[in-house]
Design a protein around this motif. Structure first.
Motif, PDB file in Angstrom:
ATOM      1  N   HIS A 356       8.627   3.648   4.833  1.00 21.96           N
ATOM      2  CA  HIS A 356       7.667   2.598   4.514  1.00 21.96           C
ATOM      3  C   HIS A 356       7.179   1.917   5.788  1.00 21.96           C
ATOM      4  N   MET A 360       3.286   1.468   6.909  1.00 22.38           N
ATOM      5  CA  MET A 360       2.725   0.126   7.009  1.00 22.38           C
ATOM      6  C   MET A 360       2.272  -0.204   8.432  1.00 22.38           C
ATOM      7  N   THR A 363      -1.182   1.188   8.706  1.00 20.64           N
ATOM      8  CA  THR A 363      -2.122   0.303   8.004  1.00 20.64           C
ATOM      9  C   THR A 363      -2.366  -0.974   8.790  1.00 20.64           C
ATOM     10  N   THR A 387      -2.577   1.872  -2.547  1.00 23.15           N
ATOM     11  CA  THR A 387      -1.485   1.852  -1.568  1.00 23.15           C
ATOM     12  C   THR A 387      -1.820   0.908  -0.419  1.00 23.15           C
ATOM     13  N   HIS A 391       0.163  -2.396   0.762  1.00 22.61           N
ATOM     14  CA  HIS A 391       0.598  -2.614   2.151  1.00 22.61           C
ATOM     15  C   HIS A 391       0.159  -3.983   2.658  1.00 22.61           C
TER      16      HIS A 391
END
Length: 433
Positions: A356, A360, A363, A387, A391
Motif C-alpha cells: 500500500h 500511495m 499517487t 482507488t 488514496h
C-alpha cells in the motif's frame, strides 16, 4: 706565480710549471669533520656498529616523514637504505683513511633533496628525521664502542659524525634549492599550482601571477572538468591512443589519479574530448561555467556527481554534464540531511503495509506535482479512479492539514526525490520517476 703559470728557461723556452698535487676529496672531508685517528681494529668496530644502524635509521626516516609513512613503498625504502648505507661506509672509510669518493654520496643526497622539491614536499620532516637518527647513531657508537675504543676517541667520533651528517644535509638543501628552481620554471608545475590555487581559493593576485606565467588570460567564468585515471597522467607519454595535450586556454593538475582541468567555457568540448581519450576508470565530469571564486564549489559538484553515478542515480555516460542533473545534485547536496528530512517528512506513511505504501507514494508524488483530479491521476497512474480517491482520503488522514502548507508540500516533494533516503528503501523509485 700560480702553480699553473709557465716558467721561462735561460734559453727563452717557456715550459709549463708542474701542477701541485691536490689533496684527495676524502682527505678534505676528514679535515672538515675533524675525523679522529683510529686504528684498523677500532674502525672495524665503528663500521660494524654503523652497518647495524642502517635499518633503524631507514625506519626512522620512513616513520618521521609524513608523506613516506602515508604511502610506504619498497622502492622508497630501498633508495633510503642505499643512501644511508653509502653514507655509513663513506664515514668509516674517511675515518680509516681509506681513499674514497665523497662526491658519489654527495650527489646521492643532492638528488634526494631535489626529489623532495619536485614532489612539492617540505624538508622539515626529512631534516628532523635525519637529525634524530644521527643523534641516536652517535649514542649507539658511544655505547657499543665502550671498552673497545678509547673514551677520548669515542667523543671525537660522535662529534665528527654529527659534522658529517651536517654536510650531507647541506647537500640535501642544495638539491632542494635546485629542485625548486627547476619546478618553478616548469609550465606544467605552474599550471598545477594554478589549479590548486583556484581550488583552494588562493589570493587573486597569486592566481593572476600564475596565469600570466603560462600565458593564460583568465576568463571571468571557467568550467571544471574531472576524471579518475588508471595512473597519474604525469607518468603517461602522449600517444594517438591516449592524447594528453590540452588546449591553451586551460590549466590542469594530472599529478594524481584524479585529474582536474579548469578551462575557458569556449574550450570545454575540446577539453572533454581529450579527457575521454585518457586511460580513465570512469566518466568525465563537467560543470556549468562558474566565477573563479566558485571553483571550489564546482569541484565539489563533480565529486557529488561521481558519487551519484556510482550509486546508479545518474547514468554513467562517457561525459556527465552537471547541468543535465542539477535536480539530483541539489537533492543530494547533503546526503545525511536529505535522508533525515525524508525520514521525517514521510514518517506518517510508515503505518501502511509495504504494498500500500508503494502505491500511495506514487499517487502522492503525482498529486503534489500536478494537482490533478482523480480521473486524470487514475489515467496517468493506470489504476482505477476509485482507488485514487481512496488514496487521497488516506493521505489526507495521514498528513492532516500539513498538506495545505506550501512549505511542507515542498519538503514532501524533496523527500520523494531524495532517492537514497533510508526512509525510502522500500519504494520502487524508478516507478516514481
Amino acid at each position: 706565480m700560480s702553480p699553473t703559470q709557465s716558467q721561462t728557461t735561460t734559453a727563452g723556452t717557456r715550459v709549463p710549471r708542474p701542477r701541485l698535487p691536490r689533496r684527495s676529496a676524502s682527505r678534505q672531508l676528514a679535515e672538515k669533520i675533524h675525523a679522529p685517528h683510529v686504528s684498523p681494529t677500532e674502525c672495524a668496530v665503528i663500521r660494524r656498529v654503523g652497518r647495524g644502524l642502517v635499518p633503524q635509521i631507514t625506519d626512522e626516516i620512513l616513520r618521521q616523514v609524513a608523506a613516506y609513512s602515508r604511502h610506504p613503498t619498497q622502492r622508497r625504502r630501498d633508495l633510503i637504505t642505499k643512501a644511508v648505507a653509502s653514507a655509513v661506509e663513506l664515514y668509516a672509510d674517511v675515518v680509516e683513511k681509506i681513499p674514497s669518493d665523497p662526491e658519489t654520496v654527495s650527489a646521492m643526497y643532492f638528488g634526494m633533496g631535489k626529489g623532495e622539491a619536485l614532489a612539492e614536499r617540505s624538508l622539515d620532516g626529512f631534516r628532523a628525521a635525519v637529525d634524530l637518527a644521527t643523534h641516536r647513531a652517535a649514542e649507539a657508537i658511544r655505547h657499543e664502542a665502550e671498552g673497545l675504543v678509547p673514551d677520548d676517541v669515542r667523543g671525537t667520533l660522535c662529534g665528527s659524525l654529527l659534522a658529517y651528517m651536517g654536510i650531507l644535509l647541506d647537500d640535501v638543501a642544495r638539491g632542494y634549492a635546485a629542485g625548486v628552481r627547476d619546478r618553478e620554471a616548469d609550465p606544467c608545475w605552474i599550471r598545477r599550482r594554478l589549479v590548486r590555487g583556484l581550488a583552494g581559493a588562493a589570493d587573486a593576485e597569486v592566481i593572476d601571477g600564475l596565469a600570466a606565467r603560462v600565458g593564460w588570460q583568465l576568463p571571468p567564468a571557467v568550467v571544471v572538468c574531472s576524471v579518475d585515471t588508471i595512473i597519474p597522467l604525469d607518468s603517461v607519454e602522449p600517444s594517438a591512443e591516449h592524447p594528453v595535450e590540452l588546449p591553451g586556454g586551460c590549466a590542469w593538475d594530472t599529478a594524481g589519479r584524479r585529474a582536474l582541468v579548469i578551462t575557458d567555457p569556449a574550450d570545454v568540448d575540446a577539453v572533454s574530448a581529450v579527457m575521454r581519450g585518457w586511460p580513465r576508470t570512469g566518466s568525465v565530469f563537467v560543470t556549468v561555467p562558474v566565477p573563479l571564486a566558485d571553483v571550489p564549489a564546482a569541484i565539489r559538484w563533480t565529486e557529488r556527481a561521481r558519487d551519484l553515478v556510482e550509486s546508479g542515480m545518474i547514468p554513467a555516460d562517457p561525459v556527465v554534464r552537471c547541468a543535465d542533473h542539477h535536480v539530483a545534485l541539489l537533492l543530494n547536496a547533503d546526503p545525511t540531511l536529505s535522508r533525515w528530512e525524508a525520514s521525517e517528512a514521510l514518517a506518517p506513511l510508515e503505518a501502511f503495509k509495504d504494498e500500500h505504501r508503494r502505491a500511495m507514494l506514487r499517487t502522492l508524488r503525482l498529486w503534489l506535482l500536478t494537482g490533478a483530479n482523480a480521473p486524470a491521476l487514475a489515467a496517468e497512474l493506470g489504476i482505477h479512479e476509485h482507488t485514487v480517491r481512496n488514496h487521497k482520503l488516506r493521505l489526507r488522514a495521514a498528513f492532516g492539514s500539513r498538506l495545505q502548507d506550501p512549505e511542507f508540500v515542498t519538503l514532501l516533494l524533496f523527500a520523494l526525490g531524495a532517492r537514497e533516503s533510508s526512509a525510502l528503501d522500500w519504494v520502487e523509485l524508478e516507478r516514481c520517476g
